[in-house]
Design a protein around this motif. Sequence first.
Motif, mmCIF file in Angstrom:
data_model
loop_
_atom_site.group_PDB
_atom_site.id
_atom_site.type_symbol
_atom_site.label_atom_id
_atom_site.label_comp_id
_atom_site.label_asym_id
_atom_site.label_seq_id
_atom_site.Cartn_x
_atom_site.Cartn_y
_atom_site.Cartn_z
ATOM 1 N N ALA A 172 0.801 -1.233 0.000
ATOM 2 C CA ALA A 172 0.000 0.000 0.000
ATOM 3 C C ALA A 172 0.832 1.280 0.000
ATOM 4 O O ALA A 172 0.388 2.309 -0.513
ATOM 5 N N LEU A 173 2.018 1.237 0.580
ATOM 6 C CA LEU A 173 2.817 2.460 0.681
ATOM 7 C C LEU A 173 3.704 2.716 -0.541
ATOM 8 O O LEU A 173 4.323 3.768 -0.639
ATOM 9 N N LEU A 174 3.773 1.756 -1.462
ATOM 10 C CA LEU A 174 4.615 1.964 -2.639
ATOM 11 C C LEU A 174 4.007 3.029 -3.546
ATOM 12 O O LEU A 174 2.802 3.007 -3.811
ATOM 13 N N PRO A 175 4.817 3.967 -4.049
ATOM 14 C CA PRO A 175 4.289 5.005 -4.943
ATOM 15 C C PRO A 175 3.892 4.408 -6.296
ATOM 16 O O PRO A 175 4.444 3.374 -6.704
ATOM 17 N N PRO A 176 2.950 5.028 -6.998
ATOM 18 C CA PRO A 176 2.456 4.499 -8.281
ATOM 19 C C PRO A 176 3.568 4.231 -9.297
ATOM 20 O O PRO A 176 3.522 3.241 -10.015
ATOM 21 N N GLU A 177 4.585 5.104 -9.313
ATOM 22 C CA GLU A 177 5.646 4.906 -10.315
ATOM 23 C C GLU A 177 6.460 3.646 -10.043
ATOM 24 O O GLU A 177 7.001 3.029 -10.958
ATOM 25 N N GLU A 178 6.518 3.222 -8.769
ATOM 26 C CA GLU A 178 7.197 1.974 -8.433
ATOM 27 C C GLU A 178 6.289 0.775 -8.729
ATOM 28 O O GLU A 178 6.731 -0.233 -9.286
ATOM 29 N N LEU A 179 5.012 0.890 -8.373
ATOM 30 C CA LEU A 179 4.050 -0.189 -8.643
ATOM 31 C C LEU A 179 3.991 -0.515 -10.124
ATOM 32 O O LEU A 179 3.838 -1.671 -10.518
ATOM 33 N N ARG A 180 4.153 0.512 -10.961
ATOM 34 C CA ARG A 180 4.068 0.305 -12.413
ATOM 35 C C ARG A 180 5.191 -0.571 -12.940
ATOM 36 O O ARG A 180 5.083 -1.151 -14.019
ATOM 37 N N LEU A 181 6.276 -0.642 -12.185
ATOM 38 C CA LEU A 181 7.443 -1.401 -12.666
ATOM 39 C C LEU A 181 7.445 -2.857 -12.201
ATOM 40 O O LEU A 181 8.281 -3.642 -12.622
ATOM 41 N N ILE A 182 6.518 -3.236 -11.316
ATOM 42 C CA ILE A 182 6.519 -4.603 -10.765
ATOM 43 C C ILE A 182 6.050 -5.604 -11.816
ATOM 44 O O ILE A 182 4.995 -5.450 -12.408
ATOM 45 N N ARG A 183 6.853 -6.634 -12.026
ATOM 46 C CA ARG A 183 6.510 -7.672 -13.009
ATOM 47 C C ARG A 183 6.287 -9.043 -12.367
ATOM 48 O O ARG A 183 5.663 -9.906 -12.940
ATOM 49 N N GLN A 184 6.854 -9.265 -11.189
ATOM 50 C CA GLN A 184 6.618 -10.497 -10.435
ATOM 51 C C GLN A 184 6.530 -10.122 -8.961
ATOM 52 O O GLN A 184 7.188 -9.171 -8.524
ATOM 53 N N ALA A 185 5.714 -10.843 -8.208
ATOM 54 C CA ALA A 185 5.584 -10.525 -6.788
ATOM 55 C C ALA A 185 5.155 -11.749 -6.001
ATOM 56 O O ALA A 185 4.510 -12.656 -6.531
ATOM 57 N N CYS A 186 5.529 -11.745 -4.724
ATOM 58 C CA CYS A 186 5.124 -12.812 -3.815
ATOM 59 C C CYS A 186 4.900 -12.210 -2.434
ATOM 60 O O CYS A 186 5.744 -11.460 -1.937
ATOM 61 N N VAL A 187 3.762 -12.511 -1.832
ATOM 62 C CA VAL A 187 3.464 -12.085 -0.460
ATOM 63 C C VAL A 187 3.440 -13.342 0.406
ATOM 64 O O VAL A 187 2.796 -14.335 0.052
ATOM 65 N N PHE A 188 4.151 -13.312 1.546
ATOM 66 C CA PHE A 188 4.244 -14.522 2.363
ATOM 67 C C PHE A 188 4.389 -14.132 3.827
ATOM 68 O O PHE A 188 4.273 -12.950 4.195
ATOM 69 N N GLY A 189 4.632 -15.125 4.679
ATOM 70 C CA GLY A 189 4.795 -14.876 6.112
ATOM 71 C C GLY A 189 3.545 -15.201 6.890
ATOM 72 O O GLY A 189 2.440 -15.241 6.347
ATOM 73 N N SER A 190 3.694 -15.410 8.207
ATOM 74 C CA SER A 190 2.592 -15.875 9.046
ATOM 75 C C SER A 190 1.444 -14.874 9.112
ATOM 76 O O SER A 190 0.312 -15.235 9.412
ATOM 77 N N ALA A 191 1.732 -13.599 8.822
ATOM 78 C CA ALA A 191 0.672 -12.588 8.807
ATOM 79 C C ALA A 191 0.622 -11.873 7.451
ATOM 80 O O ALA A 191 0.067 -10.784 7.349
ATOM 81 N N ALA A 192 1.202 -12.493 6.433
ATOM 82 C CA ALA A 192 1.269 -11.894 5.083
ATOM 83 C C ALA A 192 1.944 -10.521 5.134
ATOM 84 O O ALA A 192 1.573 -9.606 4.407
ATOM 85 N N ASN A 193 2.955 -10.400 5.989
ATOM 86 C CA ASN A 193 3.638 -9.120 6.186
ATOM 87 C C ASN A 193 5.023 -9.077 5.555
ATOM 88 O O ASN A 193 5.816 -8.196 5.870
ATOM 89 N N GLU A 194 5.308 -10.041 4.679
ATOM 90 C CA GLU A 194 6.579 -10.026 3.955
ATOM 91 C C GLU A 194 6.300 -10.101 2.471
ATOM 92 O O GLU A 194 5.334 -10.754 2.048
ATOM 93 N N ALA A 195 7.114 -9.423 1.686
ATOM 94 C CA ALA A 195 6.907 -9.441 0.233
ATOM 95 C C ALA A 195 8.232 -9.319 -0.504
ATOM 96 O O ALA A 195 9.160 -8.648 -0.037
ATOM 97 N N LEU A 196 8.283 -10.003 -1.637
ATOM 98 C CA LEU A 196 9.393 -9.862 -2.586
ATOM 99 C C LEU A 196 8.784 -9.447 -3.913
ATOM 100 O O LEU A 196 7.674 -9.868 -4.250
ATOM 101 N N TYR A 197 9.490 -8.620 -4.666
ATOM 102 C CA TYR A 197 9.003 -8.333 -6.015
ATOM 103 C C TYR A 197 10.167 -8.087 -6.963
ATOM 104 O O TYR A 197 11.277 -7.728 -6.550
ATOM 105 N N VAL A 198 9.901 -8.326 -8.244
ATOM 106 C CA VAL A 198 10.893 -8.154 -9.304
ATOM 107 C C VAL A 198 10.385 -7.078 -10.244
ATOM 108 O O VAL A 198 9.205 -7.086 -10.627
ATOM 109 N N THR A 199 11.256 -6.141 -10.619
ATOM 110 C CA THR A 199 10.844 -5.058 -11.517
ATOM 111 C C THR A 199 11.125 -5.416 -12.967
ATOM 112 O O THR A 199 11.770 -6.427 -13.272
ATOM 113 N N VAL A 200 10.671 -4.547 -13.839
ATOM 114 C CA VAL A 200 10.870 -4.722 -15.274
ATOM 115 C C VAL A 200 12.357 -4.744 -15.626
ATOM 116 O O VAL A 200 12.757 -5.294 -16.648
ATOM 117 N N ASN A 201 13.203 -4.149 -14.772
ATOM 118 C CA ASN A 201 14.655 -4.151 -15.002
ATOM 119 C C ASN A 201 15.341 -5.372 -14.415
ATOM 120 O O ASN A 201 16.560 -5.438 -14.385
#
Length: 546
Positions: free
Chosen positions: A28-57
């Motif tokens: 939620a806190l990521l700015p729109p210009e960063e969200l636009r670059l996300i090409r892969q993502a994973c949300v995990f953890g016991s409370a879904a409070n961890e995330a990894l993502y890969v950008t277009v670069n």
Amino acid sequence: TLCSLRDSHCSHRTLSSMLDVGKWPVFALLPPEELRLIRQACVFGSAANEALYVTVNDEVFALGTNCSGCLGLGDLQSTIEPRRIDVLCGKKIVSLSYGTGPHVVIATADGEVFAWGHNGYSQLGNGTTNHGLTPALVSTNLLNKRVTEVACGSHHTIALTTDGEVYAWGYNNSGQVGSGSTANQPTPRRVSSCLQNKVVVNIACGQLCSMAVLDNGEIYGWGYNCNGQLGLGNNGNQQTPCRIAALQGVNIIQVRVACGYAHTLALTDEGFVYAWGANSYGQLGTGNKSNQALPTLINTDKERMVEVAACHTSHTSAAKTQSGQVLMWGQCRGQAIASPHLTHFSSTDDVFACFATPAVTWHLLSVDGDDYLTVAQSLKKEFDSPEISDLKFLVDGKCIHVHKALLKIRCEHFRALLNETDEDAIEIHQFSYLVYRAFLEYLYTDTINLPPEDAIGLLDLATFYRETRLKRLCQETIKRGISEENAITLLSAAVKYEARDLEEFCFKFCVNHLTAVTQTQAFADMDHDLLKNFISKASRYGAFKN
């Protein structure tokens, strides 16, 4: 070329090329210009409070609470802002999975495996039980192998190679590593036993069990089985792979499996879903909450399924139909939904974002990040778009927007028709809106997406317009969707539109399922001449021999 934040044309990206991660609060806190670059993502953890993502670069970032160093950042610090994982940048991730420690494992396009995070049971495969704060190559027994898929249980890991071999390591209290013992496995070990000389094409893990699908459609399971999640008809744990014999009679050529916390889903190539294992939340979709130790066919209202989804962290199940509808069942935000429930979602990912506990991603979210559209993609995008169309068809009171030049290029009928008229609106009375729209969409995309009963109407149109390839596509669609209920209707259509190959296919299906077919309403309503011919031909075929 792939663009970076500096490139001016980034701002012109279409939404269709973006990965929508908006339903996961961690982003939620990521700015729109960063969200636009996300090409892969994973949300995990016991409370879904961890995330990894890969950008277009091909840069990899992590954020969240960082339990056990699972963000791979080299420390145990939590981070509300994304931090880059330098060692993974440029690696091209093709598969990712995570445990409940959590530990994280990825496979790259080069076939390498990296792991990091919780390692209390050697689930990182490095021979130690020290947590891994940065991604490390998993090399023992894998150096000359190319891994294409990884799957994690709570504290164990399995990997699938291009040779169809399975390797496993980590926690083994119930035999989930498949080594024939219950000793933890500190480094990757090939799962052999019954899988020796066999080719595995798909793997999945529940909390404490492992599943493998062979290239011939057979399914093997091993590990914890007290809820019947191995589908063997008993509740005994298995320390080596065991074939699910109950599925032997099912006509499975290709199958995908997905594992929940203690239940398993299997999707056959015919679009049927089987479920087995724990069912206290209705996660099997059987309409009750009784565990099933044998595969049970789920009633999906005769809809063909194209995807099943489950995650070892939850008791939630989801599936997607051929027509794009998404169903969910099991534990859904605290409620127990015992039968498949139709949602308004367009993706199974949305089910897990909104209804699973914790709300993690059940697989690696991915999108094609390339801005460039091919000619075919551009045409598909403009179909039925009023913006630059110069012709509309009015069918059943609805408009379909098209382009005269494309219709002339793609169809002889329209070339002749549009050369004789300069109208910008044409009314169609002979065909339904659904059928005519599917025909026009075919001219833009070369594909059809209709259930078999509606494909009959399109077959009629293809015959009328002498569209040979479309006629063939309709026949293929009808063949794929034939059932005991609709077989006579489809046979009648094949005879009517002189589709000889389809007629023969439908006839043989009817004869092979004669008892069930003759009890349908369609058989009772069958045209007299067609019935006479059917009985005569079936007799010659030997259908009535004792």
